[in-house]
Design a protein around this motif. Sequence first.
Motif, PDB file in Angstrom:
ATOM      1  N   ARG A  89       1.119  -1.304   0.137  1.00  0.00           N
ATOM      2  CA  ARG A  89       0.192  -0.350  -0.244  1.00  0.00           C
ATOM      3  C   ARG A  89       0.971   1.010   0.377  1.00  0.00           C
ATOM      4  O   ARG A  89       0.868   2.373  -0.785  1.00  0.00           O
ATOM      5  CB  ARG A  89      -0.887  -0.304   1.389  1.00  0.00           C
ATOM      6  CG  ARG A  89      -1.958  -1.076   1.731  1.00  0.00           C
ATOM      7  CD  ARG A  89      -3.680  -0.864   2.403  1.00  0.00           C
ATOM      8  NE  ARG A  89      -3.392   0.626   2.444  1.00  0.00           N
ATOM      9  CZ  ARG A  89      -4.480   0.932   3.596  1.00  0.00           C
ATOM     10  NH1 ARG A  89      -4.928  -0.252   3.826  1.00  0.00           N
ATOM     11  NH2 ARG A  89      -5.224   2.016   2.830  1.00  0.00           N
ATOM     12  N   LEU A  91       4.155   1.870  -1.473  1.00  0.00           N
ATOM     13  CA  LEU A  91       5.210   1.858  -2.701  1.00  0.00           C
ATOM     14  C   LEU A  91       3.614   2.133  -3.871  1.00  0.00           C
ATOM     15  O   LEU A  91       4.260   2.638  -4.727  1.00  0.00           O
ATOM     16  CB  LEU A  91       5.656   0.332  -2.667  1.00  0.00           C
ATOM     17  CG  LEU A  91       6.164   0.174  -2.345  1.00  0.00           C
ATOM     18  CD1 LEU A  91       7.091  -0.807  -2.553  1.00  0.00           C
ATOM     19  CD2 LEU A  91       7.776   1.029  -2.285  1.00  0.00           C
ATOM     20  N   GLY A  92       2.347   1.655  -2.904  1.00  0.00           N
ATOM     21  CA  GLY A  92       1.153   2.040  -4.286  1.00  0.00           C
ATOM     22  C   GLY A  92       0.893   3.097  -4.055  1.00  0.00           C
ATOM     23  O   GLY A  92      -0.500   4.001  -4.299  1.00  0.00           O
ATOM     24  N   GLY A  93       1.075   4.161  -3.338  1.00  0.00           N
ATOM     25  CA  GLY A  93       0.471   5.395  -2.880  1.00  0.00           C
ATOM     26  C   GLY A  93      -0.719   5.614  -2.402  1.00  0.00           C
ATOM     27  O   GLY A  93      -1.329   6.703  -2.632  1.00  0.00           O
ATOM     28  N   ASN A  94      -0.768   4.102  -1.150  1.00  0.00           N
ATOM     29  CA  ASN A  94      -2.324   4.772  -0.452  1.00  0.00           C
ATOM     30  C   ASN A  94      -2.331   4.247   0.671  1.00  0.00           C
ATOM     31  O   ASN A  94      -2.625   3.439   1.410  1.00  0.00           O
ATOM     32  CB  ASN A  94      -3.117   3.574  -1.149  1.00  0.00           C
ATOM     33  CG  ASN A  94      -4.397   3.023  -0.748  1.00  0.00           C
ATOM     34  OD1 ASN A  94      -4.474   1.934   0.489  1.00  0.00           O
ATOM     35  ND2 ASN A  94      -5.054   4.021  -0.274  1.00  0.00           N
TER      36      ASN A  94
ATOM     37  N   ILE B 122       2.907  -5.866  -5.936  1.00  0.00           N
ATOM     38  CA  ILE B 122       2.842  -4.232  -5.750  1.00  0.00           C
ATOM     39  C   ILE B 122       2.888  -4.191  -7.309  1.00  0.00           C
ATOM     40  O   ILE B 122       2.410  -2.946  -7.229  1.00  0.00           O
ATOM     41  CB  ILE B 122       5.052  -4.599  -5.602  1.00  0.00           C
ATOM     42  CG1 ILE B 122       4.907  -4.822  -4.280  1.00  0.00           C
ATOM     43  CG2 ILE B 122       4.488  -3.120  -6.083  1.00  0.00           C
ATOM     44  CD1 ILE B 122       6.140  -4.636  -3.917  1.00  0.00           C
ATOM     45  N   PHE B 125      -1.238  -4.165  -7.816  1.00  0.00           N
ATOM     46  CA  PHE B 125      -1.756  -2.960  -6.933  1.00  0.00           C
ATOM     47  C   PHE B 125      -1.641  -2.324  -7.670  1.00  0.00           C
ATOM     48  O   PHE B 125      -2.656  -1.029  -7.589  1.00  0.00           O
ATOM     49  CB  PHE B 125      -0.882  -2.788  -5.450  1.00  0.00           C
ATOM     50  CG  PHE B 125      -1.444  -1.940  -4.371  1.00  0.00           C
ATOM     51  CD1 PHE B 125      -2.466  -2.471  -3.154  1.00  0.00           C
ATOM     52  CD2 PHE B 125      -0.932  -0.846  -4.243  1.00  0.00           C
ATOM     53  CE1 PHE B 125      -2.581  -1.452  -2.621  1.00  0.00           C
ATOM     54  CE2 PHE B 125      -1.539   0.118  -3.534  1.00  0.00           C
ATOM     55  CZ  PHE B 125      -2.754  -0.068  -3.046  1.00  0.00           C
ATOM     56  N   ARG B 126      -1.224  -1.865  -7.977  1.00  0.00           N
ATOM     57  CA  ARG B 126      -0.345  -0.458  -8.640  1.00  0.00           C
ATOM     58  C   ARG B 126      -2.017   0.299  -9.820  1.00  0.00           C
ATOM     59  O   ARG B 126      -1.597   0.888 -10.540  1.00  0.00           O
ATOM     60  CB  ARG B 126       1.310  -0.327  -9.554  1.00  0.00           C
ATOM     61  CG  ARG B 126       1.961   0.445  -8.462  1.00  0.00           C
ATOM     62  CD  ARG B 126       3.050   1.060  -8.729  1.00  0.00           C
ATOM     63  NE  ARG B 126       4.099   0.690  -7.406  1.00  0.00           N
ATOM     64  CZ  ARG B 126       5.038   0.956  -7.248  1.00  0.00           C
ATOM     65  NH1 ARG B 126       5.688   0.528  -8.408  1.00  0.00           N
ATOM     66  NH2 ARG B 126       6.403   1.503  -6.694  1.00  0.00           N
ATOM     67  N   ARG B 129      -4.957  -0.058  -8.781  1.00  0.00           N
ATOM     68  CA  ARG B 129      -5.360   1.947  -8.245  1.00  0.00           C
ATOM     69  C   ARG B 129      -5.098   2.405  -9.718  1.00  0.00           C
ATOM     70  O   ARG B 129      -5.772   3.664  -9.809  1.00  0.00           O
ATOM     71  CB  ARG B 129      -4.089   2.245  -7.600  1.00  0.00           C
ATOM     72  CG  ARG B 129      -4.612   2.233  -6.524  1.00  0.00           C
ATOM     73  CD  ARG B 129      -3.458   2.950  -5.508  1.00  0.00           C
ATOM     74  NE  ARG B 129      -3.026   3.901  -5.297  1.00  0.00           N
ATOM     75  CZ  ARG B 129      -3.178   5.247  -4.728  1.00  0.00           C
ATOM     76  NH1 ARG B 129      -4.703   4.466  -3.427  1.00  0.00           N
ATOM     77  NH2 ARG B 129      -3.207   6.565  -4.348  1.00  0.00           N
ATOM     78  N   TYR B 134      -8.751  -0.600  -6.924  1.00  0.00           N
ATOM     79  CA  TYR B 134      -8.422  -0.811  -5.653  1.00  0.00           C
ATOM     80  C   TYR B 134      -9.477  -0.885  -4.842  1.00  0.00           C
ATOM     81  O   TYR B 134      -9.931   0.461  -4.663  1.00  0.00           O
ATOM     82  CB  TYR B 134      -6.720  -0.303  -5.864  1.00  0.00           C
ATOM     83  CG  TYR B 134      -6.710  -0.281  -3.861  1.00  0.00           C
ATOM     84  CD1 TYR B 134      -5.929  -1.368  -3.539  1.00  0.00           C
ATOM     85  CD2 TYR B 134      -6.762   0.297  -2.686  1.00  0.00           C
ATOM     86  CE1 TYR B 134      -5.876  -1.108  -2.216  1.00  0.00           C
ATOM     87  CE2 TYR B 134      -6.278   0.508  -1.372  1.00  0.00           C
ATOM     88  CZ  TYR B 134      -6.649  -1.050  -1.398  1.00  0.00           C
ATOM     89  OH  TYR B 134      -6.171  -0.181   0.136  1.00  0.00           O
TER      90      TYR B 134
ATOM     91  N   LEU C  46      11.566   1.724   1.023  1.00  0.00           N
ATOM     92  CA  LEU C  46      10.168   1.639   0.878  1.00  0.00           C
ATOM     93  C   LEU C  46      10.282   3.214   0.471  1.00  0.00           C
ATOM     94  O   LEU C  46       9.438   3.848   0.575  1.00  0.00           O
ATOM     95  CB  LEU C  46       9.489   1.909   1.831  1.00  0.00           C
ATOM     96  CG  LEU C  46       9.838   0.213   2.076  1.00  0.00           C
ATOM     97  CD1 LEU C  46       9.868  -0.569   2.884  1.00  0.00           C
ATOM     98  CD2 LEU C  46       7.891  -0.064   1.622  1.00  0.00           C
ATOM     99  N   ALA C  47      11.199   3.996  -0.059  1.00  0.00           N
ATOM    100  CA  ALA C  47      11.050   5.708   0.079  1.00  0.00           C
ATOM    101  C   ALA C  47      10.245   5.714  -1.034  1.00  0.00           C
ATOM    102  O   ALA C  47      10.106   4.977  -2.476  1.00  0.00           O
ATOM    103  CB  ALA C  47      12.377   7.036  -0.178  1.00  0.00           C
TER     104      ALA C  47
END
Lengths: 425, 274, 370
Positions: A89, A91-94, B122, B125-126, B129, B134, C46-47
Amino acid sequence: MLNRKTIILAVISILVVGLLGTSLSVAATSHEDELSGELEIFSWWAGDEGPALQALIDLYEEKYPDVEVINATVTGGSGVNAKAVLKTRMLGGNPPDSFQVHAGQELIGTWVTADRMEDLTFLFKEEGWMDAFPDELIDLISTEEGIWSVPITIHRSNVMWYIPDNLDEWGIEVPNSWDEFLEIAPELEENGVTPLALGQNWTVNHLWESVALDVLGPDKWEALWEGELAFNSEEGVAVWEKLDEIMEYVNDDYSSLSWQQATDLVVEGDAAFNVMGDWAAGYMDTTLELEPKEGFGWAASPGTEGEFMLLSDSFGLPKGAPNRENTIAFLKLLGSKEGSDTFNPLKGSISPRLDSDLSKYSVYSQSAAEDFSSDRLVGSLAHGAVANEGFMNAFADVMEIFLDSRDPERAANAAQAIAKQNGIQ
Amino acid sequence: MLKELDWGKVVIYTALLLFALIYIMPIYMTIITALKHPANISLATAWQPPGDINWGSFAEAYKKLGPNFMNSVYLTVSATIISAIIGSLNGYVFSKWKFPGNEIVFTLVLFGMFIPYQIILIPLFRVLRQLGLYGGIPGLALAHIVYGIPITSLIFRNFYARIPESMIESAQMDGAGFFGIYRRIMLPLSIPGFVVVIIWQFTQIWNEFLWGITLTGHSANPITVGLAQLAGGQAVNWNLPMAGSLLAALPVLLIYIFMGRYFIKGLLAGSVKG
Amino acid sequence: MKFNSDKTVALMMLLPSLILIGIFVYGFIGQTVYVSLTDWGQGAALAENPEINLIGLKNYGELFSGFLNSRFRQDLVNAIFYTVFLVSGALGIGLILAILLDRGPKGESVFRTIFLYPMSLSFIVTGTIWRWLLAPRGGVNKLPELVGLPGFGFRWLNSRRSILNFNWQNLPQITAIVVGGVFLFIAFRQWRRGLKNKGLFSLIPTGILFLWAFWGARFTPEILPTPEQHGFNLAAIGIIITAIWQYSGYTMALYLAGLRGISEDLREAARLDGANQFQYYFNVAIPILKPMTMSAIIILAHISLKMFALIFAMTGPDNAQTSHPAVLMYLTTFRANNFAKGAAIAVVLFLLVAVFIVPYLISAYRERRA
């Protein structure tokens, strides 16, 4: 012909449109005096720990009735699932509004380094928390740039559990050091009693840190994580050697038992002792309905009297949290005496605050709270306080190397190698 | 002759009963554990039936799994139906409308079955979204439909391969086109194929956990996520997860019990020619 | 005219699936391969915009020859054993069950349901139940005690013994011998078909590979500094039994369908030839079941990749004895934040599957062409 074609195409497109059309809409938040909108709290607290979190949420909803709290718990996979979902989440911006994270390197090494958290120093100053929590704990959640989360629980890692009546029957005392344990162990074994009950792999890591605290002492334990003492130094190897001796006296089916089943061995009189975090008190007290002190007893793990190896759950404020104001209100509640004393007695942990109302807590917790305020506090490895996630993950493999080879030297060298790789040494 | 026959029967029935016993053992353990009180559950007495029956585990599990249960029903029914339709169309094209490179394309599609699900979490998910999918059941359904394409296409393609080309040709003579042949010839013969695909996809989607927990928001979590919550936490009362597993497995179990006969028929119809 | 436009419609119907597979399978694989060639996983992994550098095949090199990655190598060996035992076990037991049911016993539908039901459960549920059943001091090991016999003592999920061990340092030689053997086989077949020149040509790689494996290898550097034993861990037996229990019902159904599909005429013919039941199944029925075996292998190989959830539920994340590359990949990615190495493990796993599946696909393709 065309007609039928159209009908089939129409049916398919209706299905597809219906599928796409019902995606979730996100409620907007307003920043009025009265808080409203949503608050999503991400944690791995469910099952027996669920009610504690629910009580806290109820308290929050009482104070802010217009906020809808979403209790997003992710369990299973020994905590790895929660990490996978949270990291996906983020990393997916959520990001969720707030998430559970172990105080210490699990917070700092992963999230603060990645610049994902907001500095909470302002909150600590506003709420007077600088004095409410012990300094060692604040150090654990701080870097030079700021304070990064609000601690809500304290658990103790270095506790040894036993059944007093059984010890009387076998005529033994609680050992004060691992050497004393090794003296009484052979006799216990001759009588058909397993001296030390152990569970699956992570409980071996858990045992390792208690042994290390005895062998190294608190200063050198901390030096290990500051990079001032090498894992393959003489003392470092000594820890593995001691563990190697102790492993001679554990149940040989350990790797297939959960920690509860290891505790069961002690309760049923098949084993004499068990080293486990103090959530075991809740298991024996509530689930097995044993009387604290009479039914089951505890002591600091051998050689660590006066030392309190802690782990702490905490919540932070991720950058880009959708409902920042609601989250800050939540964090204030977490850090308050009221919030802390609502949550911890139900969870079976103690409050990180030094001024908690002990009358609300169990017999065990009262004794732990007393030690917490007077003992030397150090961080736990097995539960995310002293080392980053890269090290912790690799340490599980080092433990496998040790259990497979039973070669202290080799394990110590491997531990040193992963410390280097993960920037600790 | 008669004697030999009897002896053979004894062997067959003994073997069958022995196997059946082994196959039933785990479910027996689940049921008795679910009916015990938490304090009476221990490894030492795991085989003993409960002395004092505790129905409460089922009531509590039902209460906690209720909302997730309906989510799973919506998810599984819609995704299963759509992926069966897509699979049947694909199978039809791959088996009856061969084009240059047909085999290679099919092989490439089939290979999609072997992608490790954990690693695509990953990117998946992207993408969801970006599509605005999502968090809800439709996004999760889409993922299951997409990754169900290889296996459903495979099953239907094998299934349709046995329908003789001459039937297609004579329908073409009669002026039937792509959809005409599908509707008049393929579809009526497809029922057993649909049964196989529906059973397979229903089982897979109903039981999937990792995507369910990653790709849906709290209110859309499927039942496997609810089940994991029951077993989660640090101290566990084993009766509850056991009761929950039984409840969660019930719909699929019913499908197997009632459709098992057709499942075999479907496999039979689909596999006369590999 | 009509035909052509229908062909267009057919392709149009296929197109959405192909686009989706293109993006969700091949696009993602491409991305995974790219990530596996980077160093994503150092420091601030994780940045929001992590610093990612291409480092070539370093991650792969570490996996196969790094001191700290011995778990990966064991997992890879485990994955091969899991696949082989799951496929052969489920096929074997499924066939036995199918033959038993094909005899038409009373209560056939009850038995069929009993054998099929495990397939309806999720791995999380079966894993939990079987962990109980295989607990060393409970479950199956206690069963004999119920009738007064001494219990078993087998350490189903936590034995530390292993068999069929080999030294990882010898892996290049072993690979060379296996590949050389394959070429030898090809040469033999070509020679039998009368293609003598081609056969001799295939012998050249055989010779080179064998020469290197038996003689030349001592002059090439070792891939690992110290010997490292890997083999089949007995602790994995418990997990394999569980997976077979769950999926043998599927092969049973498939084979039963196949057996039922054999025409009465053929059975009668076999009987008239004087074949007894055993001979009938062995000589007539089983060869006919070949296509079922083929499709079962594909499905089971795909299941063996999904054993992730089963292993997680039965022995937890950190039990290297029973681990699988999929488990390690999940931990490396999401617990250690080493996204690049996790991706590298995924790519290796994918290639491993390809090694198993591609020959099957080629042979299936050839059969259809023939």
